[in-house]
Design a protein around this motif. Structure first.
Motif, PDB file in Angstrom:
ATOM      1  N   SER A  22     -25.964 -68.499 -15.217  1.00 57.75           N
ATOM      2  CA  SER A  22     -25.934 -67.134 -14.709  1.00 57.75           C
ATOM      3  C   SER A  22     -27.131 -66.346 -15.223  1.00 57.75           C
ATOM      4  O   SER A  22     -27.768 -65.588 -14.500  1.00 57.75           O
ATOM      5  N   SER A  23     -27.460 -66.564 -16.523  1.00 59.56           N
ATOM      6  CA  SER A  23     -28.603 -65.880 -17.123  1.00 59.56           C
ATOM      7  C   SER A  23     -29.898 -66.298 -16.447  1.00 59.56           C
ATOM      8  O   SER A  23     -30.772 -65.486 -16.172  1.00 59.56           O
ATOM      9  N   CYS A  24     -30.029 -67.590 -16.160  1.00 55.75           N
ATOM     10  CA  CYS A  24     -31.234 -68.104 -15.488  1.00 55.75           C
ATOM     11  C   CYS A  24     -31.374 -67.501 -14.104  1.00 55.75           C
ATOM     12  O   CYS A  24     -32.458 -67.150 -13.657  1.00 55.75           O
ATOM     13  N   THR A  25     -30.216 -67.403 -13.419  1.00 59.23           N
ATOM     14  CA  THR A  25     -30.226 -66.840 -12.068  1.00 59.23           C
ATOM     15  C   THR A  25     -30.690 -65.390 -12.088  1.00 59.23           C
ATOM     16  O   THR A  25     -31.478 -64.940 -11.260  1.00 59.23           O
ATOM     17  N   ILE A  26     -30.193 -64.613 -13.101  1.00 60.22           N
ATOM     18  CA  ILE A  26     -30.580 -63.213 -13.247  1.00 60.22           C
ATOM     19  C   ILE A  26     -32.073 -63.093 -13.554  1.00 60.22           C
ATOM     20  O   ILE A  26     -32.780 -62.274 -12.989  1.00 60.22           O
ATOM     21  N   ASP A  27     -32.579 -63.973 -14.460  1.00 59.55           N
ATOM     22  CA  ASP A  27     -34.002 -63.947 -14.808  1.00 59.55           C
ATOM     23  C   ASP A  27     -34.860 -64.252 -13.598  1.00 59.55           C
ATOM     24  O   ASP A  27     -35.883 -63.599 -13.361  1.00 59.55           O
ATOM     25  N   ASP A  28     -34.437 -65.260 -12.830  1.00 55.91           N
ATOM     26  CA  ASP A  28     -35.186 -65.611 -11.626  1.00 55.91           C
ATOM     27  C   ASP A  28     -35.199 -64.455 -10.628  1.00 55.91           C
ATOM     28  O   ASP A  28     -36.213 -64.169  -9.989  1.00 55.91           O
ATOM     29  N   SER A  29     -34.066 -63.794 -10.529  1.00 54.12           N
ATOM     30  CA  SER A  29     -33.950 -62.670  -9.604  1.00 54.12           C
ATOM     31  C   SER A  29     -34.865 -61.522 -10.040  1.00 54.12           C
ATOM     32  O   SER A  29     -35.527 -60.888  -9.220  1.00 54.12           O
ATOM     33  N   LYS A  30     -34.923 -61.266 -11.353  1.00 57.47           N
ATOM     34  CA  LYS A  30     -35.793 -60.220 -11.882  1.00 57.47           C
ATOM     35  C   LYS A  30     -37.257 -60.539 -11.623  1.00 57.47           C
ATOM     36  O   LYS A  30     -38.060 -59.666 -11.259  1.00 57.47           O
ATOM     37  N   GLN A  31     -37.616 -61.811 -11.828  1.00 60.49           N
ATOM     38  CA  GLN A  31     -39.001 -62.225 -11.604  1.00 60.49           C
ATOM     39  C   GLN A  31     -39.400 -62.058 -10.138  1.00 60.49           C
ATOM     40  O   GLN A  31     -40.494 -61.599  -9.824  1.00 60.49           O
ATOM     41  N   GLU A  32     -38.480 -62.436  -9.247  1.00 57.95           N
ATOM     42  CA  GLU A  32     -38.761 -62.286  -7.818  1.00 57.95           C
ATOM     43  C   GLU A  32     -38.935 -60.811  -7.450  1.00 57.95           C
ATOM     44  O   GLU A  32     -39.796 -60.446  -6.652  1.00 57.95           O
ATOM     45  N   LYS A  36     -42.249 -58.991  -6.070  1.00 58.17           N
ATOM     46  CA  LYS A  36     -42.197 -58.215  -4.837  1.00 58.17           C
ATOM     47  C   LYS A  36     -42.784 -56.828  -5.047  1.00 58.17           C
ATOM     48  O   LYS A  36     -43.563 -56.321  -4.230  1.00 58.17           O
ATOM     49  N   GLU A  37     -42.422 -56.193  -6.190  1.00 60.97           N
ATOM     50  CA  GLU A  37     -42.932 -54.860  -6.502  1.00 60.97           C
ATOM     51  C   GLU A  37     -44.443 -54.881  -6.727  1.00 60.97           C
ATOM     52  O   GLU A  37     -45.164 -53.971  -6.306  1.00 60.97           O
ATOM     53  N   GLU A  38     -44.927 -55.933  -7.412  1.00 59.65           N
ATOM     54  CA  GLU A  38     -46.366 -56.060  -7.645  1.00 59.65           C
ATOM     55  C   GLU A  38     -47.122 -56.218  -6.332  1.00 59.65           C
ATOM     56  O   GLU A  38     -48.197 -55.652  -6.139  1.00 59.65           O
ATOM     57  N   LYS A  39     -46.533 -57.006  -5.420  1.00 59.59           N
ATOM     58  CA  LYS A  39     -47.156 -57.229  -4.120  1.00 59.59           C
ATOM     59  C   LYS A  39     -47.214 -55.925  -3.326  1.00 59.59           C
ATOM     60  O   LYS A  39     -48.238 -55.603  -2.697  1.00 59.59           O
ATOM     61  N   GLU A  40     -46.109 -55.168  -3.365  1.00 59.27           N
ATOM     62  CA  GLU A  40     -46.073 -53.893  -2.659  1.00 59.27           C
ATOM     63  C   GLU A  40     -47.070 -52.904  -3.261  1.00 59.27           C
ATOM     64  O   GLU A  40     -47.737 -52.151  -2.550  1.00 59.27           O
TER      65      GLU A  40
END
Length: 215
Positions: A22-32, A36-40
């Motif tokens: 679950s922690s890995c999933t949250i970290d991956d989600s944060k990174q994505e 996305k924010e950096e790209k925008e």
């Protein structure tokens, strides 16, 4: 009893694995989300701060759009560079080129005197379509005298023709020559005949030729 302990241990282990996943999933989600924010942000920056090479060229000034500029370097004396802005209708605006020796004196030009020759040029008033009272001058006729803290310099017509007006604003505002010599700081307006203009043009330099000479 042992089986119960094993079952409890397995349960704890599975819970830990589940929490890690679950922690890995949250970290991956944060990174994505960060990506996305950096790209925008990068896209917004590109829109707000476009490449300088892609910007359109600035529009030409009124002088550049309506006049063709010629130069009379070292006119009558070394360093006495003057310009001639010629309009399509034949009018010629006469002034001091930026490389004129007067601008090199400390403090620049401090006064302008149109009382040269046998008359005060600022007193000549031309009227009507026939340019009544216009005086006809040679190319070497004096238009005015500009003074600096170090000396004085005669400004001449550069072209043979009728003098239509002088810029008498310079009498009270000589500083226009130091800041806007090629615009509001012009000296006079002349109207040469077509034949006289062709003779004068043969001795003048265009912008590129003058830049090459002085640079």
């Amino acid at each position: 009893m042992v089986a119960a302990d094993d079952e409890q241990a397995n349960s704890h282990q599975n819970l830990e694995i589940s929490n890690k996943n679950s922690s890995c999933t949250i970290d991956d989600s944060k990174q994505e989300q960060l990506k996305k924010e950096e790209k925008e942000e990068e896209e917004l920056r590109r829109l707000l701060l476009p490449n300088v090479d892609e910007l359109p060229h600035p529009p030409p000034s009124a002088v550049e759009a309506n006049f063709k500029t010629f130069f009379a370097p070292d006119f009558m004396k070394p360093g006495h560079d003057q310009y001639v802005h010629r309009h399509a209708n034949g009018l010629c605006v006469i002034g001091l080129a930026k490389n004129h020796v007067a601008f090199k004196d400390k403090g620049g030009i401090v006064s302008v005197d149109f009382n040269v020759g046998k008359s005060d040029r600022s007193g000549i008033k031309v009227t009507g379509k026939r340019k009544k009272n216009a005086q006809h001058f040679e190319a070497n006729t004096a238009l005015c005298k500009v003074c600096t803290g170090d000396g004085s310099y005669i400004v001449r017509c550069c072209v043979k023709g009728s003098m239509l007006e002088v810029n008498d604003r310079l009498i009270k505002q000589p500083e226009l020559l130091n800041t806007l010599a090629e615009r509001e700081g012009y000296i006079a307006i002349m109207m040469p005949r077509p034949g006289d203009w062709l003779k004068a043009k043969a001795s003048l330099l265009d912008f590129e030729e003058y830049q090459k000479l002085r640079n």
